[in-house]
Write a protein that holds these residues in place. Sequence first.
Motif, PDB file in Angstrom:
ATOM      1  N   GLU A  60      33.052  52.672 -12.430  1.00 32.44           N
ATOM      2  CA  GLU A  60      33.833  52.093 -11.337  1.00 32.44           C
ATOM      3  C   GLU A  60      33.067  52.066 -10.012  1.00 32.44           C
ATOM      4  OE1 GLU A  60      37.446  54.317 -11.170  1.00 32.44           O
ATOM      5  OE2 GLU A  60      38.127  53.636 -13.143  1.00 32.44           O
ATOM      6  N   GLY A  61      31.821  52.518 -10.014  1.00 34.51           N
ATOM      7  CA  GLY A  61      30.993  52.485  -8.810  1.00 34.51           C
ATOM      8  C   GLY A  61      31.235  53.636  -7.853  1.00 34.51           C
ATOM      9  N   ARG A  62      31.952  54.668  -8.308  1.00 33.01           N
ATOM     10  CA  ARG A  62      32.295  55.776  -7.411  1.00 33.01           C
ATOM     11  C   ARG A  62      31.097  56.676  -7.135  1.00 33.01           C
ATOM     12  NH1 ARG A  62      37.793  55.685  -6.762  1.00 33.01           N
ATOM     13  NH2 ARG A  62      38.891  54.369  -8.268  1.00 33.01           N
ATOM     14  N   LEU A  63      30.269  56.902  -8.141  1.00 36.21           N
ATOM     15  CA  LEU A  63      29.052  57.666  -7.900  1.00 36.21           C
ATOM     16  C   LEU A  63      28.116  56.889  -6.992  1.00 36.21           C
ATOM     17  CD1 LEU A  63      27.079  60.003  -8.322  1.00 36.21           C
ATOM     18  CD2 LEU A  63      26.342  58.889 -10.449  1.00 36.21           C
ATOM     19  N   GLU A  64      27.981  55.610  -7.242  1.00 37.40           N
ATOM     20  CA  GLU A  64      27.107  54.774  -6.405  1.00 37.40           C
ATOM     21  C   GLU A  64      27.520  54.822  -4.943  1.00 37.40           C
ATOM     22  OE1 GLU A  64      25.436  50.159  -6.237  1.00 37.40           O
ATOM     23  OE2 GLU A  64      27.221  50.634  -7.420  1.00 37.40           O
ATOM     24  N   ALA A  65      28.839  54.820  -4.698  1.00 37.93           N
ATOM     25  CA  ALA A  65      29.338  54.876  -3.321  1.00 37.93           C
ATOM     26  C   ALA A  65      28.922  56.181  -2.636  1.00 37.93           C
ATOM     27  CB  ALA A  65      30.853  54.736  -3.309  1.00 37.93           C
ATOM     28  N   ILE A  66      28.963  57.282  -3.393  1.00 37.70           N
ATOM     29  CA  ILE A  66      28.514  58.556  -2.834  1.00 37.70           C
ATOM     30  C   ILE A  66      27.015  58.512  -2.559  1.00 37.70           C
ATOM     31  CG2 ILE A  66      28.124  60.999  -3.353  1.00 37.70           C
ATOM     32  CD1 ILE A  66      30.744  60.955  -4.969  1.00 37.70           C
ATOM     33  N   LEU A  67      26.261  58.004  -3.519  1.00 36.70           N
ATOM     34  CA  LEU A  67      24.800  57.985  -3.379  1.00 36.70           C
ATOM     35  C   LEU A  67      24.341  57.070  -2.258  1.00 36.70           C
ATOM     36  CD1 LEU A  67      23.734  58.019  -7.140  1.00 36.70           C
ATOM     37  CD2 LEU A  67      23.923  59.953  -5.550  1.00 36.70           C
ATOM     38  N   ASN A  68      25.171  56.108  -1.907  1.00 36.61           N
ATOM     39  CA  ASN A  68      24.844  55.228  -0.781  1.00 36.61           C
ATOM     40  C   ASN A  68      25.009  55.928   0.563  1.00 36.61           C
ATOM     41  OD1 ASN A  68      24.140  53.036  -2.354  1.00 36.61           O
ATOM     42  ND2 ASN A  68      26.171  52.114  -2.293  1.00 36.61           N
ATOM     43  N   GLU A  69      25.726  57.051   0.570  1.00 37.22           N
ATOM     44  CA  GLU A  69      25.987  57.783   1.810  1.00 37.22           C
ATOM     45  C   GLU A  69      25.220  59.095   1.910  1.00 37.22           C
ATOM     46  OE1 GLU A  69      30.125  58.559   2.481  1.00 37.22           O
ATOM     47  OE2 GLU A  69      30.734  56.573   1.795  1.00 37.22           O
ATOM     48  N   ILE A  70      25.009  59.726   0.776  1.00 37.35           N
ATOM     49  CA  ILE A  70      24.466  61.082   0.779  1.00 37.35           C
ATOM     50  C   ILE A  70      23.074  61.094   1.397  1.00 37.35           C
ATOM     51  CG2 ILE A  70      23.281  61.078  -1.475  1.00 37.35           C
ATOM     52  CD1 ILE A  70      24.786  63.770  -2.029  1.00 37.35           C
ATOM     53  N   LYS A  71      22.784  62.153   2.139  1.00 36.38           N
ATOM     54  CA  LYS A  71      21.493  62.223   2.823  1.00 36.38           C
ATOM     55  C   LYS A  71      20.709  63.453   2.377  1.00 36.38           C
ATOM     56  CE  LYS A  71      23.166  64.601   6.999  1.00 36.38           C
ATOM     57  NZ  LYS A  71      24.488  65.002   6.460  1.00 36.38           N
ATOM     58  N   GLU A  72      19.478  63.506   2.790  1.00 37.06           N
ATOM     59  CA  GLU A  72      18.609  64.625   2.426  1.00 37.06           C
ATOM     60  C   GLU A  72      19.262  65.953   2.792  1.00 37.06           C
ATOM     61  OE1 GLU A  72      13.995  66.147   3.221  1.00 37.06           O
ATOM     62  OE2 GLU A  72      14.681  64.197   3.991  1.00 37.06           O
ATOM     63  N   ASN A  73      19.184  66.908   1.872  1.00 37.87           N
ATOM     64  CA  ASN A  73      19.726  68.266   2.027  1.00 37.87           C
ATOM     65  C   ASN A  73      21.244  68.361   1.904  1.00 37.87           C
ATOM     66  OD1 ASN A  73      17.139  69.384   2.384  1.00 37.87           O
ATOM     67  ND2 ASN A  73      17.193  68.862   4.571  1.00 37.87           N
ATOM     68  N   ASP A  74      21.933  67.241   1.677  1.00 39.43           N
ATOM     69  CA  ASP A  74      23.356  67.304   1.352  1.00 39.43           C
ATOM     70  C   ASP A  74      23.523  67.821  -0.075  1.00 39.43           C
ATOM     71  OD1 ASP A  74      24.236  66.361   3.803  1.00 39.43           O
ATOM     72  OD2 ASP A  74      24.564  64.302   3.117  1.00 39.43           O
ATOM     73  N   TYR A  75      24.771  67.950  -0.497  1.00 37.36           N
ATOM     74  CA  TYR A  75      25.079  68.456  -1.839  1.00 37.36           C
ATOM     75  C   TYR A  75      26.053  67.529  -2.555  1.00 37.36           C
ATOM     76  CZ  TYR A  75      22.823  72.874  -0.689  1.00 37.36           C
ATOM     77  OH  TYR A  75      21.899  73.821  -0.356  1.00 37.36           O
ATOM     78  N   LEU A  76      25.906  67.475  -3.876  1.00 35.27           N
ATOM     79  CA  LEU A  76      26.854  66.754  -4.722  1.00 35.27           C
ATOM     80  C   LEU A  76      27.437  67.745  -5.716  1.00 35.27           C
ATOM     81  CD1 LEU A  76      28.248  64.221  -5.798  1.00 35.27           C
ATOM     82  CD2 LEU A  76      26.209  63.764  -7.184  1.00 35.27           C
TER      83      LEU A  76
END
Length: 219
Positions: A60-76
């Motif tokens: 559904e593109g939900r992971l992609e949406a997170i990866l489009n925002e996440i930045k260096e040193n953030d956490y998933l």
Amino acid sequence: MADRNPTTLYIAGDSTVQTYGADRAPQAGWGQFIAEYFTDDLRFVNRAIGGRSSRTFIEEGRLEAILNEIKENDYLLVQMGHNDSTVSKPERYTEPYGAYKQYLKMYIEGARLRKSNPILFTPVGRLHYEDGAFINDFPDYCHAMKQVAGELEVPIVDLMARSLEQYTQLGYERATRLFMISSNGTDCTHITEEGAKCIANLVSQGIRELNLPISRYVK
């Protein structure tokens, strides 16, 4: 003065993690309260949503949406497994030692490509009690996730073990208050606000014990 660019923890998960509005009370998810167990140095973004498996969250593109925002040193933070096990719904089912592991690796690799940090969480336990013991309903998924964590050297919190231990300490009658069965008489999977806070605390303690850079922010 608050950090204007704080470390952000994004959460991918299912209905046991999701944030609910007041109209759904007392149903809640642990992602709804997790920030209460950390100092204000961190920011949480809860993208968990009910009914999704590791597969459909990606499709559904939900992971992609997170990866489009996440930045260096953030956490998933990733808790998947409840819906992966639903054989009766083939659109979201994943075989634990096959597709489930492959999808989990997509979360990990996606985060690492962006120089952020994945953490895996085994599925939280349901209220399944037999012969004086609480039962793990997803043993293969828990084991498969641990295999992935070992193969890719990813931090993991065994939330299944922690939650079942917590229920055991509380006893069955007290543990029922953590689940929606206490409200609607039938639901042994979804959790109440009390349950969500209990699990959020277990999550925070698990992160503390991982000794990660964010561990020092656990209250």
